[in-house]
Design an enzyme around this catalytic site. Structure first.
Site, PDB file in Angstrom:
ATOM      1  N   ASP A 202      11.431  -9.874   0.532  1.00 34.18           N
ATOM      2  CA  ASP A 202      12.021 -10.522  -0.638  1.00 34.18           C
ATOM      3  C   ASP A 202      11.650 -12.007  -0.660  1.00 34.18           C
ATOM      4  O   ASP A 202      11.667 -12.656   0.396  1.00 34.18           O
ATOM      5  CB  ASP A 202      13.549 -10.365  -0.530  1.00 34.18           C
ATOM      6  CG  ASP A 202      14.276 -10.739  -1.796  1.00 34.18           C
ATOM      7  OD1 ASP A 202      13.966 -10.159  -2.845  1.00 34.18           O
ATOM      8  OD2 ASP A 202      15.172 -11.606  -1.734  1.00 34.18           O
ATOM      9  N   GLU A 244       3.145  -4.422  17.620  1.00 34.06           N
ATOM     10  CA  GLU A 244       3.607  -3.876  18.913  1.00 34.06           C
ATOM     11  C   GLU A 244       3.871  -2.374  18.776  1.00 34.06           C
ATOM     12  O   GLU A 244       4.010  -1.671  19.761  1.00 34.06           O
ATOM     13  CB  GLU A 244       4.942  -4.530  19.322  1.00 34.06           C
ATOM     14  CG  GLU A 244       4.839  -5.957  19.781  1.00 34.06           C
ATOM     15  CD  GLU A 244       6.240  -6.599  19.873  1.00 34.06           C
ATOM     16  OE1 GLU A 244       7.259  -5.875  19.828  1.00 34.06           O
ATOM     17  OE2 GLU A 244       6.293  -7.837  19.965  1.00 34.06           O
TER      18      GLU A 244
HETATM   19  C1  NOJ Z   1      13.993 -10.768  -5.634  1.00 36.42           C
HETATM   20  C2  NOJ Z   1      14.609  -9.416  -5.794  1.00 36.42           C
HETATM   21  O1  NOJ Z   1      13.629  -8.511  -6.240  1.00 36.42           O
HETATM   22  C3  NOJ Z   1      15.750  -9.587  -6.755  1.00 36.42           C
HETATM   23  O2  NOJ Z   1      16.273  -8.348  -7.171  1.00 36.42           O
HETATM   24  C4  NOJ Z   1      16.791 -10.431  -6.090  1.00 36.42           C
HETATM   25  O3  NOJ Z   1      17.843 -10.680  -6.999  1.00 36.42           O
HETATM   26  C5  NOJ Z   1      16.215 -11.770  -5.651  1.00 36.42           C
HETATM   27  N1  NOJ Z   1      14.934 -11.627  -5.001  1.00 36.42           N
HETATM   28  C6  NOJ Z   1      17.147 -12.463  -4.687  1.00 36.42           C
HETATM   29  O4  NOJ Z   1      17.188 -11.775  -3.469  1.00 36.42           O
END
Ligand code: NOJ
Ligand code: CA
Length: 584
Positions: A202, A244
């Site tokens: 993310d 690993e």
């Molecule tokens: C990107 C994710 O795809 C989204 O759904 C989320 O709200 C934000 N990052 C924050 O984590």
């Protein structure tokens, strides 16, 4: 299985909350997903990516994690995950999870400790606490804005402020603190030890902020908030941890950076394997725009020596069937506004949108690289615009006071069975309604009805996924000119993919010497590419390739340029690198 299994994989994103609900509480769960693996196996996917299913208060539906090493009870148990991984692996389907390392939940023990500790304490140093400005520190430490709208700072009782790039319930970690670095090493190993095959990362470009946290200038891209050089040390570390394991674990990044060069830094051999090609996702239905986005991605791929991860959809954008049925905006998305370009309001011609979405899917599947599909895309599901306001839960909707619809409309629980209550999402005996209401018209898109028809969107997806590797091969594409501005066509191996972006049919150029093998619409005798559709062909006599001259022009008048991972780059590839997508 080859080590580079992802190179031409089809990976299916499961938004667990909305996939299938086994225990009838209206929320999708791991057991529900396991019970529907037949659907995914029949679709032909190589892996699934699970949105975060760890313990979370669900303020941003799992992107606010309170415990990184436990499954949220609303999604099931550690045993359920084990069963899912075992069942998926027995079908040759790999399982990727979601790594949210930029921020956690304000209910994470570390953040609770930080709030309970004094300014300047070790507990606070794991996050980004700062004193405010103004006479009494009543103003935020700087002018940075949250991606979800509003200030990126929230004040705590003793007067200090903490930074959150997203919702106030999602405090950002301080990645310059070694506790944080070591903690995530442990989280990775925890899941890898349980057979998880890799992670989607993310906001992978977000972990570090410029430590001076200077005020942002204007409303443009806030360079100090993203893509700081130290982030690369973390991915080198994670890659080493992944190697690993046998087989080595895989990482794909959600990365928004302004240039191809900046993106390439994340994809060097000792960092992430792939990053999503959002550039394609934000393009309108227009041949030259799509071709340019493909070229940019292939230039990028050539530079880093690994194929792109194509995607047209995910849980953050409006569904393609709707986007492609709306008015098409040919203006380039604003550099600070990339995702918003894929989340516009506006009426949609859904029959047209579904047609184009099927064609766009066949386009992605023909390209060299990995294809990420988002659940429901295989049903041609449209965006649900008509959700009641009170049902909406997305922090984007809440923080913008309803100005932005946000993302609930692409997260409505899936329709499996046209005739059953909740369209088969929850068991018939269930007394709880699905967590977001399903519109009545979802019945028209139900998987069980589409199962029975050879003409359904689902049938097209199945045929295309099954036929992809037989039709296309190799890391390079040759663009084929046809004389039709609305036709985008390329050859890859002995396959040709032709997409007609126009509203009238186009004859298949005879010079291609190719037979149509699959269409996103009926292709009849194969001599025509119907309007707003894609056709795959295989070359019968190999003249098309062998007659391309050194100037890129064939005797038949076809011009051809090659772009790809190893191939020489053609004229279209020499675009300015700052044409690449940008995002705040
Ligand atoms: C990107 C994710 O795809 C989204 O759904 C989320 O709200 C934000 N990052 C924050 O984590
Ligand atoms: Ca459930």
């Amino acid at each position: 299985m080859s080590t580079n299994w992802w190179h031409d994989a089809v990976i299916y994103q499961v938004y667990l909350r909305s996939f299938a609900d086994a225990n009838g509480d209206g929320i999708g769960d791991l057991a529900g997903l396991t019970s529907r693996l037949d659907h995914l196996e029949r679709l032909g996917v190589d892996a699934i990516w699970l949105n975060p299913c760890y313990v979370s208060p669900q303020r941003d539906h799992g992107y606010d994690i309170a415990d990184y090493c436990a499954i949220d009870p609303s999604y099931g148990t550690a045993e359920d995950l084990k069963a899912l991984v075992a069942d998926a692996h027995s079908r040759g389907i790999r399982v990727l999870m979601d790594m949210v390392a930029n921020h956690c939940s304000d209910q994470h023990q570390w953040f609770l400790d930080a709030i309970a500790s004094a300014p300047g304490s070790a507990a606070r140093d794991r996050f980004l606490f700062r004193d405010g400005r103004g006479v009494d520190g009543e103003l935020p430490p700087n002018n940075w804005q949250s991606v979800f709208g509003g200030a990126a700072w929230t004040r705590v009782d003793d007067g200090q402020w903490y930074f959150h790039a997203f919702d106030a319930s999602q405090p950002d970690f301080n990645w310059r603190n070694r506790d944080v670095v070591e903690y995530f090493d442990g989280v990775l190993r925890f899941w890898f030890d349980r057979g998880v095959d890799g992670f989607r990362i993310d906001v992978a470009h977000g972990l570090f902020k410029d430590s001076a946290m200077p005020d942002a200038l204007g409303d443009g891209h806030n360079y100090a908030m993203w893509d700081q050089p130290e982030v690369h040390e973390i991915y080198r570390r994670w890659r080493a941890i992944g190697t690993e394991y046998e087989p080595q674990r895989y990482f794909v990044g959600e990365i928004w950076v302004p240039t191809i060069e900046a993106m390439a830094q994340y994809l060097l051999a000792d960092e992430l394997h792939q990053a999503f090609t959002f550039d394609l996702l934000v393009q309108p239905w227009e041949a030259t725009r799509m071709a340019a986005a493909i070229d940019r991605a292939l230039v990028q791929a050539e530079r880093v020596g690994g194929p792109p991860a194509w995607t047209l959809s995910n849980h953050d954008v409006h569904r393609p069937a709707t986007r492609f049925g709306q008015e098409q905006h040919l203006d380039a998305p604003l550099p600070t506004d990339m995702i918003a370009a894929a989340r516009r309001r506006g009426d949609a011609d859904l029959a047209l949108g579904v047609r184009r979405a099927k064609a766009a899917t066949m386009l992605q599947l023909a390209l060299p690289g990995t294809v990420y599909l988002y659940q429901g895309e295989e049903l041609g599901l449209p965006e649900v615009f008509d959700l009641p306001d009170e049902a909406r839960e997305d922090p984007i909707w809440l923080r913008s006071n309803g100005e932005e619809l946000g993302r609930d409309g692409c997260r409505v629980p899936l329709p499996w069975d046209a005739a059953s209550p909740t369209f088969g999402f929850s068991p018939p005996s269930s007394t709880s309604a699905p967590w977001l209401p399903q519109p009545q018209w979802f019945a028209d898109y139900a998987a069980n009805t589409q199962d029975l028809s050879d003409d359904s969107t689902l049938a097209v997806f199945r045929r295309a996924i099954a036929g992809k590797r037989d039709t296309f091969s190799g890391p390079d594409i040759d663009w084929l000119a046809s004389g039709h501005p609305s036709l985008l066509a390329f050859r890859r191996g002995s396959g040709i993919c032709a997409v007609n972006f126009g509203d009238s049919p186009v004859d298949v150029p005879r010079e291609w010497n190719a037979d149509a093998v699959l269409g996103s619409e009926h292709i009849g005798d194969g001599s025509v590419i119907p309007a707003n559709s894609a056709v795959w062909l295989t070359v019968v006599r190999d003249d098309a390739r062998t007659t391309v001259g050194s100037d890129g022009t064939s005797p038949a008048g076809l011009t051809s340029t090659t772009t790809g991972i190893h191939g020489p780059t053609g004229p279209q590839s020499h675009m300015r690198s700052n044409d690449a997508p940008q995002f705040t």
